[in-house]
Structure formats: structure tokens, C-alpha cells
Scaffold this motif. Structure first.
Motif, PDB file in Angstrom:
ATOM      1  N   ASN A  63       0.780  -1.094   0.196  1.00 29.02           N
ATOM      2  CA  ASN A  63      -0.029  -0.033   0.056  1.00 29.02           C
ATOM      3  C   ASN A  63       0.865   1.121   0.077  1.00 29.02           C
ATOM      4  OD1 ASN A  63      -1.681   2.214   0.887  1.00 29.02           O
ATOM      5  ND2 ASN A  63      -3.094   0.874   2.000  1.00 29.02           N
ATOM      6  N   LEU A  64       0.946   2.035  -0.974  1.00 23.60           N
ATOM      7  CA  LEU A  64       1.995   2.969  -1.299  1.00 23.60           C
ATOM      8  C   LEU A  64       1.923   4.103  -0.146  1.00 23.60           C
ATOM      9  CD1 LEU A  64       1.533   3.477  -5.027  1.00 23.60           C
ATOM     10  CD2 LEU A  64       3.150   2.279  -3.877  1.00 23.60           C
ATOM     11  N   ASN A  65       0.525   4.091   0.640  1.00 21.20           N
ATOM     12  CA  ASN A  65       0.377   5.232   1.698  1.00 21.20           C
ATOM     13  C   ASN A  65       0.839   4.778   2.884  1.00 21.20           C
ATOM     14  OD1 ASN A  65      -0.358   7.301  -0.258  1.00 21.20           O
ATOM     15  ND2 ASN A  65      -2.463   6.343  -0.238  1.00 21.20           N
ATOM     16  N   ASP A  66       0.918   3.297   3.145  1.00 19.50           N
ATOM     17  CA  ASP A  66       1.073   2.650   4.503  1.00 19.50           C
ATOM     18  C   ASP A  66       2.341   2.374   5.111  1.00 19.50           C
ATOM     19  OD1 ASP A  66      -1.546   3.444   4.714  1.00 19.50           O
ATOM     20  OD2 ASP A  66      -2.350   1.494   4.618  1.00 19.50           O
ATOM     21  N   MET A  70       6.305   7.561   6.569  1.00 24.43           N
ATOM     22  CA  MET A  70       5.644   7.925   7.886  1.00 24.43           C
ATOM     23  C   MET A  70       4.466   8.413   7.455  1.00 24.43           C
ATOM     24  SD  MET A  70       7.563   8.188  10.848  1.00 24.43           S
ATOM     25  CE  MET A  70       7.131   9.695  11.676  1.00 24.43           C
ATOM     26  N   LYS A  71       3.476   7.733   7.986  1.00 29.21           N
ATOM     27  CA  LYS A  71       1.924   8.125   7.640  1.00 29.21           C
ATOM     28  C   LYS A  71       1.571   9.133   8.792  1.00 29.21           C
ATOM     29  CE  LYS A  71      -2.685   6.184   6.876  1.00 29.21           C
ATOM     30  NZ  LYS A  71      -3.375   5.029   6.902  1.00 29.21           N
ATOM     31  N   VAL A  90       5.821   2.158  15.329  1.00 28.57           N
ATOM     32  CA  VAL A  90       6.715   3.416  15.798  1.00 28.57           C
ATOM     33  C   VAL A  90       5.478   4.677  15.666  1.00 28.57           C
ATOM     34  CG1 VAL A  90       8.670   4.717  15.604  1.00 28.57           C
ATOM     35  CG2 VAL A  90       8.624   2.286  15.243  1.00 28.57           C
ATOM     36  N   ILE A  91       5.284   5.110  16.863  1.00 27.46           N
ATOM     37  CA  ILE A  91       4.670   6.357  16.768  1.00 27.46           C
ATOM     38  C   ILE A  91       5.386   7.573  17.354  1.00 27.46           C
ATOM     39  CG2 ILE A  91       2.257   7.497  17.611  1.00 27.46           C
ATOM     40  CD1 ILE A  91       1.284   4.531  18.067  1.00 27.46           C
ATOM     41  N   HIS A  92       5.198   8.545  16.540  1.00 21.58           N
ATOM     42  CA  HIS A  92       5.989   9.687  16.888  1.00 21.58           C
ATOM     43  C   HIS A  92       4.938  10.901  17.282  1.00 21.58           C
ATOM     44  CE1 HIS A  92       8.683  13.434  15.690  1.00 21.58           C
ATOM     45  NE2 HIS A  92       8.840  13.282  16.858  1.00 21.58           N
ATOM     46  N   PHE A  93       4.720  11.233  18.529  1.00 22.73           N
ATOM     47  CA  PHE A  93       4.228  12.274  18.922  1.00 22.73           C
ATOM     48  C   PHE A  93       5.047  13.641  18.892  1.00 22.73           C
ATOM     49  CE2 PHE A  93       2.189   8.568  20.978  1.00 22.73           C
ATOM     50  CZ  PHE A  93       1.080   8.721  21.029  1.00 22.73           C
ATOM     51  N   ILE A 123       1.878  11.851  14.767  1.00 22.67           N
ATOM     52  CA  ILE A 123       0.599  12.580  15.139  1.00 22.67           C
ATOM     53  C   ILE A 123       1.075  13.776  16.021  1.00 22.67           C
ATOM     54  CG2 ILE A 123       0.110  11.357  17.028  1.00 22.67           C
ATOM     55  CD1 ILE A 123      -3.015  11.526  16.493  1.00 22.67           C
ATOM     56  N   GLU A 124       0.504  14.871  15.666  1.00 19.60           N
ATOM     57  CA  GLU A 124       0.613  16.244  16.521  1.00 19.60           C
ATOM     58  C   GLU A 124       0.125  15.779  17.771  1.00 19.60           C
ATOM     59  OE1 GLU A 124       0.056  20.043  14.858  1.00 19.60           O
ATOM     60  OE2 GLU A 124       0.051  19.278  12.617  1.00 19.60           O
TER      61      GLU A 124
END
Length: 214
Positions: A63-66, A70-71, A90-93, A123-124
Motif C-alpha cells: 500500500n503506497l501510503n502505508d 511515515m503516515k 512506531v508512533i511519533h508524538f 501525530i501532532e
């Protein structure tokens, strides 16, 4: 195997040969080495086949977007769903106005193109008030690592990456992710694969448009 050479030695004695023991030992050693190398080659070939199969499986479901990047996620609910649906995450806040967050995001983006078995999200922090409170996030950037829906580790600021609070080496971040088991040791430059797939899609569209023009 040893009995074969013992029989050789016995036959030589029967035929009146003095029986060169060193020569038999040399033959046995070479035989053992050949069998070991053959077994080693077979094992390595099997490992390579398994890796190729794994890469094919990933690329066939691409899936080109996933994958391989970094989504960006916009809500708590979406992030929770993505985390539950993926094994390694991996989640970047982050806060885009923080220079440290921009540096972390840039380096995570590079790593994401190499490790196709892991999902990378950003995610912001202000868009995820529930998770920020639940996880007790107080310092940004904060990178939380999940394996099968459970937190495995987290990186707060540049702690554990550098003595400096202004920058760190890409290798330090990648090694920490490897040690945590969130990314796998073997890597593929997924950005190249994604570009090839996109080129095929573009070519297919071009061919389709040409057919319609005729």
C-alpha cells in the motif's frame, strides 16, 4: 563416515600396504569439510529463500501510503485502530514548531523506508489528547514503540541517543529500534520498491489513456 575410513585402512593392511594413517586422516578431514560446507550452503540458501518470500509477500500487498514511509494520523481513534491492526508500530508524538521534533521526524522517515515490517506513524500531540494523557507524555518529541498492541519501549527527547540535546546520529536511533525488536535486522530500501510500483501504475494509466485516444 569414520567406519568407511577404518575399513579402507584395514583393506590396505590386508593388501600388504603399510597404511598411511595421516593420508586417511586428511581424506576424512576433507570429507567432513565438504559435507559441512554443503550443509552450510543449503542452510544459507534456505534462509535466502525465506527472506525473498517475505519480501515478495510484503511487496505483493503493498500500500503506497502505508508502508515504507511515515503516515500522518489526525485523531486518537484512527491512531488506536492503526496500532491494533499492526504488529510492529512506531508512533511519533510531535509538535511541528519544535526543531527537535523536526529532526526526529526526518530521521524516522529515513528509517521507515528501510524496514518494511514496521508501520511508522506521526501525530501532532494536541490532536491526540486522550493518548497523550493516558501515556503520560510530557516531553516532545516522544516516540512510543508498540509490539502486538503493547508498549515495548519509548524514546523521550534525545535521551539514550546522544549527549547533545540538539541532534543525534541516525545510526543511534536505528540501533535502538533494532535492539527493541520493533524493526528487524535485515532491511530493504522500500522507497525504491515503492517508486517501481508507482512507475508501473503510471505506465498502466498512460497505456490506458493511449488506448482511449485511438
Amino acid at each position: 563416515m569414520e567406519s568407511k575410513y577404518a575399513e579402507k585402512y584395514q583393506d590396505r593392511l590386508i593388501l600388504g600396504d603399510d597404511g598411511d594413517e595421516d593420508e586417511l586422516f586428511d581424506e576424512l578431514e576433507k570429507d567432513i569439510e565438504d559435507q559441512f560446507l554443503a550443509k552450510y550452503r543449503a542452510e544459507r540458501i534456505q534462509q535466502l529463500k525465506q527472506e525473498i518470500t517475505k519480501i515478495k509477500d510484503h511487496s505483493s500487498n503493498i500500500n503506497l501510503n502505508d508502508h515504507g514511509n511515515m503516515k500522518t494520523i489526525d485523531t486518537d481513534d484512527e491512531l488506536l485502530k492503526e496500532t491494533v491492526d499492526s504488529e510492529r508500530v512506531v508512533i511519533h508524538f510531535f509538535n511541528p514548531s519544535f526543531s527537535t521534533c523536526r529532526i526526529m521526524d526526518e530521521k524516522l522517515s529515513i528509517i521507515s523506508t528501510k524496514h518494511i515490517g514496521t508501520r511508522f506513524f506521526r501525530i501532532e500531540a494536541h490532536r491526540a489528547p486522550f493518548l497523550v494523557a493516558k501515556l503520560g507524555i510530557k516531553v516532545l518529541p516522544c516516540v512510543v514503540l508498540y509490539y502486538k498492541g503493547l508498549e515495548r519501549d519509548r524514546i523521550v527527547g534525545f535521551d539514550r541517543l546522544s549527549n547533545s540535546q540538539t541532534n543525534f546520529e541516525l545510526e543511534a536511533l536505528e540501533e535502538l529500534l533494532l535492539d527493541s525488536g520493533i524493526v528487524e535486522r535485515r532491511t530493504v530500501d522500500f522507497s525504491n520498491l515503492r517508486n517501481k510500483v508507482q512507475n508501473k501504475v503510471d505506465q498502466s494509466k498512460s497505456d490506458s489513456e493511449s488506448d482511449l485516444d485511438m
